[in-house]
Design a protein around this motif. Structure first.
Motif, PDB file in Angstrom:
ATOM      1  N   LEU A 244      13.029 -16.753   2.997  1.00 56.38           N
ATOM      2  CA  LEU A 244      14.327 -17.273   2.603  1.00 56.38           C
ATOM      3  C   LEU A 244      15.439 -16.712   3.482  1.00 56.38           C
ATOM      4  O   LEU A 244      16.379 -17.424   3.832  1.00 56.38           O
ATOM      5  CB  LEU A 244      14.593 -16.949   1.133  1.00 56.38           C
ATOM      6  CG  LEU A 244      15.741 -17.689   0.480  1.00 56.38           C
ATOM      7  CD1 LEU A 244      15.440 -19.178   0.434  1.00 56.38           C
ATOM      8  CD2 LEU A 244      15.973 -17.172  -0.916  1.00 56.38           C
ATOM      9  N   TYR A 245      15.332 -15.458   3.877  1.00 54.86           N
ATOM     10  CA  TYR A 245      16.340 -14.858   4.754  1.00 54.86           C
ATOM     11  C   TYR A 245      16.254 -15.416   6.177  1.00 54.86           C
ATOM     12  O   TYR A 245      17.236 -15.423   6.902  1.00 54.86           O
ATOM     13  CB  TYR A 245      16.187 -13.338   4.804  1.00 54.86           C
ATOM     14  CG  TYR A 245      16.650 -12.662   3.537  1.00 54.86           C
ATOM     15  CD1 TYR A 245      17.868 -13.003   2.956  1.00 54.86           C
ATOM     16  CD2 TYR A 245      15.883 -11.689   2.921  1.00 54.86           C
ATOM     17  CE1 TYR A 245      18.298 -12.392   1.806  1.00 54.86           C
ATOM     18  CE2 TYR A 245      16.308 -11.077   1.758  1.00 54.86           C
ATOM     19  CZ  TYR A 245      17.508 -11.429   1.198  1.00 54.86           C
ATOM     20  OH  TYR A 245      17.934 -10.834   0.054  1.00 54.86           O
ATOM     21  N   LYS A 246      15.081 -15.892   6.587  1.00 52.97           N
ATOM     22  CA  LYS A 246      14.911 -16.457   7.923  1.00 52.97           C
ATOM     23  C   LYS A 246      15.425 -17.894   8.004  1.00 52.97           C
ATOM     24  O   LYS A 246      15.657 -18.400   9.099  1.00 52.97           O
ATOM     25  CB  LYS A 246      13.441 -16.435   8.325  1.00 52.97           C
ATOM     26  CG  LYS A 246      12.894 -15.065   8.604  1.00 52.97           C
ATOM     27  CD  LYS A 246      11.445 -15.158   9.002  1.00 52.97           C
ATOM     28  CE  LYS A 246      10.835 -13.792   9.237  1.00 52.97           C
ATOM     29  NZ  LYS A 246       9.426 -13.898   9.608  1.00 52.97           N
ATOM     30  N   PHE A 247      15.598 -18.563   6.891  1.00 55.32           N
ATOM     31  CA  PHE A 247      15.960 -19.977   6.893  1.00 55.32           C
ATOM     32  C   PHE A 247      17.288 -20.280   7.577  1.00 55.32           C
ATOM     33  O   PHE A 247      17.361 -21.231   8.355  1.00 55.32           O
ATOM     34  CB  PHE A 247      15.955 -20.538   5.474  1.00 55.32           C
ATOM     35  CG  PHE A 247      16.286 -21.995   5.423  1.00 55.32           C
ATOM     36  CD1 PHE A 247      15.370 -22.931   5.847  1.00 55.32           C
ATOM     37  CD2 PHE A 247      17.521 -22.419   4.977  1.00 55.32           C
ATOM     38  CE1 PHE A 247      15.663 -24.280   5.821  1.00 55.32           C
ATOM     39  CE2 PHE A 247      17.830 -23.756   4.941  1.00 55.32           C
ATOM     40  CZ  PHE A 247      16.904 -24.692   5.362  1.00 55.32           C
ATOM     41  N   PRO A 248      18.385 -19.520   7.344  1.00 51.91           N
ATOM     42  CA  PRO A 248      19.642 -19.852   8.030  1.00 51.91           C
ATOM     43  C   PRO A 248      19.522 -19.801   9.559  1.00 51.91           C
ATOM     44  O   PRO A 248      20.061 -20.666  10.254  1.00 51.91           O
ATOM     45  CB  PRO A 248      20.623 -18.804   7.532  1.00 51.91           C
ATOM     46  CG  PRO A 248      20.078 -18.367   6.235  1.00 51.91           C
ATOM     47  CD  PRO A 248      18.585 -18.452   6.369  1.00 51.91           C
ATOM     48  N   ARG A 249      18.798 -18.834  10.075  1.00 52.67           N
ATOM     49  CA  ARG A 249      18.608 -18.749  11.524  1.00 52.67           C
ATOM     50  C   ARG A 249      17.799 -19.941  12.031  1.00 52.67           C
ATOM     51  O   ARG A 249      18.112 -20.520  13.074  1.00 52.67           O
ATOM     52  CB  ARG A 249      17.898 -17.442  11.871  1.00 52.67           C
ATOM     53  CG  ARG A 249      17.805 -17.199  13.335  1.00 52.67           C
ATOM     54  CD  ARG A 249      17.313 -15.830  13.681  1.00 52.67           C
ATOM     55  NE  ARG A 249      16.280 -15.367  12.754  1.00 52.67           N
ATOM     56  CZ  ARG A 249      15.630 -14.239  12.873  1.00 52.67           C
ATOM     57  NH1 ARG A 249      15.904 -13.439  13.858  1.00 52.67           N
ATOM     58  NH2 ARG A 249      14.715 -13.887  12.007  1.00 52.67           N
ATOM     59  N   PHE A 250      16.787 -20.343  11.276  1.00 55.02           N
ATOM     60  CA  PHE A 250      15.994 -21.515  11.626  1.00 55.02           C
ATOM     61  C   PHE A 250      16.858 -22.772  11.609  1.00 55.02           C
ATOM     62  O   PHE A 250      16.794 -23.605  12.520  1.00 55.02           O
ATOM     63  CB  PHE A 250      14.823 -21.664  10.651  1.00 55.02           C
ATOM     64  CG  PHE A 250      14.091 -22.961  10.768  1.00 55.02           C
ATOM     65  CD1 PHE A 250      13.254 -23.206  11.837  1.00 55.02           C
ATOM     66  CD2 PHE A 250      14.245 -23.939   9.811  1.00 55.02           C
ATOM     67  CE1 PHE A 250      12.577 -24.410  11.949  1.00 55.02           C
ATOM     68  CE2 PHE A 250      13.576 -25.143   9.906  1.00 55.02           C
ATOM     69  CZ  PHE A 250      12.740 -25.379  10.981  1.00 55.02           C
ATOM     70  N   LEU A 251      17.701 -22.925  10.588  1.00 53.84           N
ATOM     71  CA  LEU A 251      18.566 -24.090  10.465  1.00 53.84           C
ATOM     72  C   LEU A 251      19.544 -24.178  11.640  1.00 53.84           C
ATOM     73  O   LEU A 251      19.741 -25.254  12.214  1.00 53.84           O
ATOM     74  CB  LEU A 251      19.323 -24.043   9.145  1.00 53.84           C
ATOM     75  CG  LEU A 251      20.227 -25.231   8.844  1.00 53.84           C
ATOM     76  CD1 LEU A 251      19.405 -26.487   8.668  1.00 53.84           C
ATOM     77  CD2 LEU A 251      21.044 -24.950   7.597  1.00 53.84           C
ATOM     78  N   ILE A 252      20.123 -23.062  12.010  1.00 53.53           N
ATOM     79  CA  ILE A 252      21.063 -23.039  13.131  1.00 53.53           C
ATOM     80  C   ILE A 252      20.355 -23.406  14.434  1.00 53.53           C
ATOM     81  O   ILE A 252      20.874 -24.191  15.237  1.00 53.53           O
ATOM     82  CB  ILE A 252      21.750 -21.663  13.233  1.00 53.53           C
ATOM     83  CG1 ILE A 252      22.705 -21.489  12.052  1.00 53.53           C
ATOM     84  CG2 ILE A 252      22.492 -21.506  14.549  1.00 53.53           C
ATOM     85  CD1 ILE A 252      23.245 -20.099  11.905  1.00 53.53           C
ATOM     86  N   SER A 253      19.160 -22.883  14.644  1.00 54.10           N
ATOM     87  CA  SER A 253      18.449 -23.193  15.888  1.00 54.10           C
ATOM     88  C   SER A 253      18.031 -24.661  15.932  1.00 54.10           C
ATOM     89  O   SER A 253      18.072 -25.286  16.994  1.00 54.10           O
ATOM     90  CB  SER A 253      17.232 -22.286  16.060  1.00 54.10           C
ATOM     91  OG  SER A 253      16.288 -22.526  15.039  1.00 54.10           O
ATOM     92  N   VAL A 254      17.683 -25.242  14.804  1.00 52.25           N
ATOM     93  CA  VAL A 254      17.338 -26.663  14.765  1.00 52.25           C
ATOM     94  C   VAL A 254      18.567 -27.516  15.072  1.00 52.25           C
ATOM     95  O   VAL A 254      18.498 -28.487  15.835  1.00 52.25           O
ATOM     96  CB  VAL A 254      16.723 -27.043  13.397  1.00 52.25           C
ATOM     97  CG1 VAL A 254      16.665 -28.541  13.216  1.00 52.25           C
ATOM     98  CG2 VAL A 254      15.343 -26.447  13.258  1.00 52.25           C
TER      99      VAL A 254
END
Length: 65
Positions: free
Chosen positions: A8-18
């Motif tokens: 869950l903590y990794k999701f914002p970074r994943f969203l930004i990179s996408v």
């Protein structure tokens, strides 16, 4: 359960990179198009017409004549 919170903590970074990847792949042909002077004029003209058209449509839809 701790694995869930790590993901869950990794999701914002994943969203930004996408999102960054989406915009880079979408606008890369536009940047290549802007290198030529003739193509730049056509692109600016089409973009301006589209913006004015959208503005007029929204203005008409909201009765702000």
């Amino acid at each position: 359960m701790s694995n869930f919170w790590v993901n869950l903590y990794k999701f914002p970074r994943f969203l930004i990179s996408v999102l960054i990847g989406f915009f880079l792949t979408t606008f890369q042909p536009v940047f290549k198009l802007l290198k030529k002077k003739k193509d730049k004029l056509v692109f600016i003209t089409i973009t301006t017409v589209m913006i004015v058209l959208c503005y007029r449509i929204i203005q008409t839809m909201t009765d702000n004549l």
